[in-house]
Design an enzyme around this catalytic site. Structure first.
Site, PDB file in Angstrom:
ATOM      1  N   MET A 103     -32.702   0.187  36.744  1.00  0.00           N
ATOM      2  CA  MET A 103     -33.429   0.721  37.894  1.00  0.00           C
ATOM      3  C   MET A 103     -33.786  -0.431  38.842  1.00  0.00           C
ATOM      4  O   MET A 103     -33.944  -1.571  38.421  1.00  0.00           O
ATOM      5  CB  MET A 103     -34.699   1.435  37.422  1.00  0.00           C
ATOM      6  CG  MET A 103     -34.366   2.690  36.620  1.00  0.00           C
ATOM      7  SD  MET A 103     -35.821   3.490  35.947  1.00  0.00           S
ATOM      8  CE  MET A 103     -36.518   4.172  37.447  1.00  0.00           C
TER       9      MET A 103
ATOM     10  N   LYS B 138     -28.195   0.114  43.013  1.00  0.00           N
ATOM     11  CA  LYS B 138     -26.978   0.894  42.731  1.00  0.00           C
ATOM     12  C   LYS B 138     -26.726   1.940  43.803  1.00  0.00           C
ATOM     13  O   LYS B 138     -25.616   2.094  44.303  1.00  0.00           O
ATOM     14  CB  LYS B 138     -27.078   1.616  41.376  1.00  0.00           C
ATOM     15  CG  LYS B 138     -27.248   0.719  40.179  1.00  0.00           C
ATOM     16  CD  LYS B 138     -27.275   1.534  38.899  1.00  0.00           C
ATOM     17  CE  LYS B 138     -28.428   2.522  38.814  1.00  0.00           C
ATOM     18  NZ  LYS B 138     -29.737   1.867  38.795  1.00  0.00           N
TER      19      LYS B 138
ATOM     20  N   GLU C 114     -26.621   8.918  40.128  1.00  0.00           N
ATOM     21  CA  GLU C 114     -27.299   9.230  38.849  1.00  0.00           C
ATOM     22  C   GLU C 114     -26.338   9.893  37.872  1.00  0.00           C
ATOM     23  O   GLU C 114     -26.681  10.853  37.178  1.00  0.00           O
ATOM     24  CB  GLU C 114     -28.514  10.146  39.102  1.00  0.00           C
ATOM     25  CG  GLU C 114     -29.546   9.579  40.064  1.00  0.00           C
ATOM     26  CD  GLU C 114     -30.429   8.503  39.463  1.00  0.00           C
ATOM     27  OE1 GLU C 114     -30.157   8.040  38.333  1.00  0.00           O
ATOM     28  OE2 GLU C 114     -31.387   8.102  40.145  1.00  0.00           O
TER      29      GLU C 114
ATOM     30  N   CYS D 188     -35.618  -8.890  32.583  1.00  0.00           N
ATOM     31  CA  CYS D 188     -34.448  -9.562  32.013  1.00  0.00           C
ATOM     32  C   CYS D 188     -34.426  -9.348  30.502  1.00  0.00           C
ATOM     33  O   CYS D 188     -35.352  -8.786  29.920  1.00  0.00           O
ATOM     34  CB  CYS D 188     -34.497 -11.055  32.342  1.00  0.00           C
ATOM     35  SG  CYS D 188     -35.766 -11.941  31.434  1.00  0.00           S
TER      36      CYS D 188
ATOM     37  N   CYS E 190     -37.561 -10.879  28.708  1.00  0.00           N
ATOM     38  CA  CYS E 190     -38.879 -10.271  28.939  1.00  0.00           C
ATOM     39  C   CYS E 190     -38.913  -8.796  28.547  1.00  0.00           C
ATOM     40  O   CYS E 190     -39.985  -8.195  28.487  1.00  0.00           O
ATOM     41  CB  CYS E 190     -39.269 -10.430  30.401  1.00  0.00           C
ATOM     42  SG  CYS E 190     -39.383 -12.148  30.932  1.00  0.00           S
TER      43      CYS E 190
HETATM   44 ZN   LIG Z   1     -37.694 -12.122  32.675  1.00  0.00          ZN
END
Ligand SMILES: [Zn+2]
Length: 195
Positions: free
Chosen positions: A11, A15, A83, A171, A174
């Site tokens: 998200m 895109k 979607e 990422c 995280c």
């Molecule tokens: Zn990160």
């Protein structure tokens, strides 16, 4: 010759913007274009493919992948689907059918679900596509490219649409499978960083 292009990523990775950009260029090239999206995405305008940056293109809402085949006009040259991950496994055969008929098919969808698991039918679409674009967002925690959609509220459902504050891009480092409290939204703090 027909083809399938897949634009994937988490998200907030742009895109839909990329899908709209390609479809607008096809319109400028005077190709006959139709745009579809599943009904499950009820965010914003029900009749438009709408991205977070509010670019719009009118679209046809469908309840199933097969409805796309029913609604594609005989002279349509380019088909866009936003979607696409919500249309289920049947959408793979639909895209193949259209591409085999000579249609340029461009689809956009989430490649991973909120657990970081491949979102069916994206793996199959990516396998049969001629062209693949993987977009990244920006990790709100560390600023590195984000490939995952972090869920920030607890919920069992795989699909949690329209809950704007329920996800944030992160990422690999995280990202956590368990819901994680939202990081402070960066928008209002960005101005001091613009030099
Ligand atoms: Zn990160």
């Amino acid at each position: 010759m027909g083809s399938l292009e897949v634009i994937c990523g988490p998200m907030f990775s742009g895109k839909t913007e990329e899908l709209i950009r390609r479809l607008k260029r096809a319109v400028i090239a005077k190709r006959r274009v139709q745009i579809f999206k599943p009904r499950i995405d009820v965010r914003y305008d029900a009749e438009a493919v709408v991205s977070h940056s509010a670019q719009k293109l009118r679209s046809i809402v469908v309840d199933s992948a097969d409805q796309i085949l029913e609604k594609v006009l005989a002279d349509t040259q380019v088909v866009g689907i936003d979607e696409v991950q919500f249309l289920g496994p049947d959408v793979v055969a639909v895209c193949e059918n259209l591409a085999n008929r000579g249609v340029r098919v461009i689809v956009a969808g989430l490649d991973l679900d909120f657990r970081g698991v491949p979102f069916d039918p994206m793996p199959s679409l990516l396998a049969v596509a001629e062209h693949i674009t993987k977009e990244a967002a920006i990790c709100v925690v560390c600023g590195e490219p984000a490939t995952r959609s972090q869920r920030t509220i607890a919920a069992e459902d795989l699909v949690l649409v329209g809950a704007g504050g329920a996800y944030e891009p992160r990422c690999r480092k995280c990202f956590t499978v368990e819901p994680s409290p939202a990081t402070e939204p960066p928008e209002q703090e960005l101005l001091p960083f613009l030099r």
